[in-house]
Design a protein around this motif. Structure first.
Motif, PDB file in Angstrom:
ATOM      1  N   LYS A 125      45.853  -7.280  -5.836  1.00 44.70           N
ATOM      2  CA  LYS A 125      44.402  -7.457  -5.956  1.00 44.70           C
ATOM      3  C   LYS A 125      44.096  -7.991  -7.348  1.00 44.70           C
ATOM      4  O   LYS A 125      44.290  -7.302  -8.342  1.00 44.70           O
ATOM      5  N   TYR A 126      43.610  -9.223  -7.395  1.00 39.97           N
ATOM      6  CA  TYR A 126      43.268  -9.836  -8.671  1.00 39.97           C
ATOM      7  C   TYR A 126      41.775  -9.800  -8.953  1.00 39.97           C
ATOM      8  O   TYR A 126      41.367  -9.735 -10.106  1.00 39.97           O
ATOM      9  N   THR A 127      40.955  -9.900  -7.922  1.00 35.41           N
ATOM     10  CA  THR A 127      39.506  -9.905  -8.153  1.00 35.41           C
ATOM     11  C   THR A 127      38.993  -8.468  -8.199  1.00 35.41           C
ATOM     12  O   THR A 127      39.693  -7.533  -7.835  1.00 35.41           O
ATOM     13  N   SER A 128      37.751  -8.328  -8.598  1.00 37.46           N
ATOM     14  CA  SER A 128      37.089  -7.022  -8.541  1.00 37.46           C
ATOM     15  C   SER A 128      36.171  -6.954  -7.324  1.00 37.46           C
ATOM     16  O   SER A 128      35.383  -6.030  -7.186  1.00 37.46           O
ATOM     17  N   TRP A 129      36.271  -7.948  -6.437  1.00 40.33           N
ATOM     18  CA  TRP A 129      35.438  -8.000  -5.254  1.00 40.33           C
ATOM     19  C   TRP A 129      35.774  -6.853  -4.315  1.00 40.33           C
ATOM     20  O   TRP A 129      36.914  -6.399  -4.248  1.00 40.33           O
ATOM     21  N   GLN A 130      34.760  -6.401  -3.570  1.00 41.28           N
ATOM     22  CA  GLN A 130      34.931  -5.287  -2.640  1.00 41.28           C
ATOM     23  C   GLN A 130      34.269  -5.597  -1.312  1.00 41.28           C
ATOM     24  O   GLN A 130      33.123  -6.080  -1.286  1.00 41.28           O
ATOM     25  N   GLN A 131      34.981  -5.291  -0.227  1.00 42.40           N
ATOM     26  CA  GLN A 131      34.447  -5.483   1.121  1.00 42.40           C
ATOM     27  C   GLN A 131      33.107  -4.756   1.253  1.00 42.40           C
ATOM     28  O   GLN A 131      32.988  -3.596   0.880  1.00 42.40           O
ATOM     29  N   GLY A 132      32.109  -5.461   1.736  1.00 44.51           N
ATOM     30  CA  GLY A 132      30.794  -4.877   1.955  1.00 44.51           C
ATOM     31  C   GLY A 132      29.935  -4.769   0.713  1.00 44.51           C
ATOM     32  O   GLY A 132      28.767  -4.388   0.795  1.00 44.51           O
ATOM     33  N   VAL A 133      30.499  -5.112  -0.468  1.00 46.91           N
ATOM     34  CA  VAL A 133      29.749  -5.031  -1.726  1.00 46.91           C
ATOM     35  C   VAL A 133      29.503  -6.433  -2.279  1.00 46.91           C
ATOM     36  O   VAL A 133      28.368  -6.835  -2.493  1.00 46.91           O
ATOM     37  N   TYR A 134      30.563  -7.167  -2.523  1.00 45.00           N
ATOM     38  CA  TYR A 134      30.476  -8.529  -3.050  1.00 45.00           C
ATOM     39  C   TYR A 134      31.821  -9.214  -2.893  1.00 45.00           C
ATOM     40  O   TYR A 134      32.841  -8.593  -3.196  1.00 45.00           O
ATOM     41  N   PRO A 135      31.819 -10.424  -2.412  1.00 51.40           N
ATOM     42  CA  PRO A 135      30.714 -11.196  -1.854  1.00 51.40           C
ATOM     43  C   PRO A 135      30.491 -10.827  -0.382  1.00 51.40           C
ATOM     44  O   PRO A 135      31.412 -10.417   0.308  1.00 51.40           O
ATOM     45  N   THR A 136      29.291 -10.993   0.065  1.00 48.12           N
ATOM     46  CA  THR A 136      28.921 -10.644   1.435  1.00 48.12           C
ATOM     47  C   THR A 136      28.209 -11.821   2.096  1.00 48.12           C
ATOM     48  O   THR A 136      27.861 -12.803   1.441  1.00 48.12           O
ATOM     49  N   LYS A 137      27.944 -11.653   3.376  1.00 52.69           N
ATOM     50  CA  LYS A 137      27.164 -12.662   4.099  1.00 52.69           C
ATOM     51  C   LYS A 137      25.788 -12.809   3.455  1.00 52.69           C
ATOM     52  O   LYS A 137      25.248 -13.914   3.353  1.00 52.69           O
ATOM     53  N   SER A 138      25.237 -11.706   2.967  1.00 55.64           N
ATOM     54  CA  SER A 138      23.945 -11.736   2.287  1.00 55.64           C
ATOM     55  C   SER A 138      24.009 -12.574   1.009  1.00 55.64           C
ATOM     56  O   SER A 138      23.078 -13.315   0.698  1.00 55.64           O
ATOM     57  N   THR A 139      25.119 -12.460   0.273  1.00 56.14           N
ATOM     58  CA  THR A 139      25.338 -13.293  -0.915  1.00 56.14           C
ATOM     59  C   THR A 139      25.225 -14.763  -0.527  1.00 56.14           C
ATOM     60  O   THR A 139      24.554 -15.550  -1.194  1.00 56.14           O
ATOM     61  N   ALA A 140      25.896 -15.119   0.562  1.00 53.64           N
ATOM     62  CA  ALA A 140      25.890 -16.501   1.034  1.00 53.64           C
ATOM     63  C   ALA A 140      24.500 -16.920   1.506  1.00 53.64           C
ATOM     64  O   ALA A 140      24.039 -18.025   1.177  1.00 53.64           O
ATOM     65  N   GLU A 141      23.833 -16.058   2.251  1.00 51.54           N
ATOM     66  CA  GLU A 141      22.485 -16.377   2.746  1.00 51.54           C
ATOM     67  C   GLU A 141      21.536 -16.688   1.597  1.00 51.54           C
ATOM     68  O   GLU A 141      20.794 -17.679   1.641  1.00 51.54           O
ATOM     69  N   GLN A 142      21.554 -15.846   0.570  1.00 60.80           N
ATOM     70  CA  GLN A 142      20.672 -16.047  -0.582  1.00 60.80           C
ATOM     71  C   GLN A 142      20.988 -17.357  -1.298  1.00 60.80           C
ATOM     72  O   GLN A 142      20.085 -18.100  -1.689  1.00 60.80           O
ATOM     73  N   SER A 143      22.276 -17.652  -1.451  1.00 60.85           N
ATOM     74  CA  SER A 143      22.674 -18.870  -2.160  1.00 60.85           C
ATOM     75  C   SER A 143      22.365 -20.121  -1.353  1.00 60.85           C
ATOM     76  O   SER A 143      21.999 -21.151  -1.916  1.00 60.85           O
ATOM     77  N   ILE A 144      22.501 -20.041  -0.031  1.00 61.68           N
ATOM     78  CA  ILE A 144      22.121 -21.173   0.818  1.00 61.68           C
ATOM     79  C   ILE A 144      20.616 -21.418   0.691  1.00 61.68           C
ATOM     80  O   ILE A 144      20.168 -22.558   0.545  1.00 61.68           O
ATOM     81  N   ALA A 145      19.834 -20.353   0.720  1.00 63.71           N
ATOM     82  CA  ALA A 145      18.376 -20.479   0.592  1.00 63.71           C
ATOM     83  C   ALA A 145      17.988 -21.116  -0.746  1.00 63.71           C
ATOM     84  O   ALA A 145      17.008 -21.867  -0.825  1.00 63.71           O
ATOM     85  N   GLN A 146      18.760 -20.825  -1.787  1.00 62.61           N
ATOM     86  CA  GLN A 146      18.488 -21.384  -3.112  1.00 62.61           C
ATOM     87  C   GLN A 146      19.080 -22.788  -3.282  1.00 62.61           C
ATOM     88  O   GLN A 146      18.832 -23.451  -4.283  1.00 62.61           O
TER      89      GLN A 146
END
Length: 163
Positions: A29-50
């Motif tokens: 594990k190299y990243t600090s990312w966590q399932q269900g925390v970051y990145p998520t589908k919501s992360t993508a949705e917000q970035s697509i909207a922006q």
């Protein structure tokens, strides 16, 4: 091909995140990312909207994702950047994700070069990003692409590419 993401891409983007997180669960594990925390589908949705999320689509599906923007996070404030720039004069890479099954094919490099091209075309001065201090593959990757380490703290390394 690199293109701006659309809401129709959300499922594939989420699968891209999930594949990386699963790979890290079963390997190093190299990243600090966590399932269900970051990145998520919501992360993508917000970035697509922006309008800040771009995908690398090889024709068979989405292989990589990059999120960029001009807002520098507060943690960038204490870094002694080499390029003197006002707010809005840099492009920030907020996220870069390549499916492990598609790794070592130049996808990450293509996405970062795309971001650097966007910055150059917009007349910006630099591309900046941070990565986890433990993420040695990212450190090597960004340095090989010409990014310079501008500083660090306990958890992060801060990189900059002069445009």
């Amino acid at each position: 091909m690199i293109r701006k993401a659309t809401p129709d891409d959300l499922e594939q983007i989420d699968l891209c995140f999930a594949e990386l997180l699963e790979h890290e669960r079963t390997h190093i594990k190299y990243t600090s990312w966590q399932q269900g925390v970051y990145p998520t589908k919501s992360t993508a949705e917000q970035s697509i909207a922006q309008g800040n999320l771009y995908v690398y689509d090889d024709g068979s599906g989405i292989c990589g994702v990059i999120i960029v923007g001009k807002n520098q996070p507060p943690k960038f404030g204490g870094i002694l950047w080499q390029v003197q720039a006002q707010p809005g004069e840099v492009l920030v890479i907020n996220l870069l994700c390549v499916r492990p099954s598609k790794a070592r094919r130049g996808i990450g490099k293509s996405l970062v070069m795309f971001a650097a091209g966007m910055a150059k075309n917009a007349g910006l001065k630099a591309v900046r990003l941070d990565t986890g201090a433990q993420n040695t593959p990212a450190k090597s990757f960004y340095e090989a692409m010409g990014f310079k380490c501008a500083g660090s703290n306990r958890n992060f390394l801060f990189y900059e590419l002069k445009i």
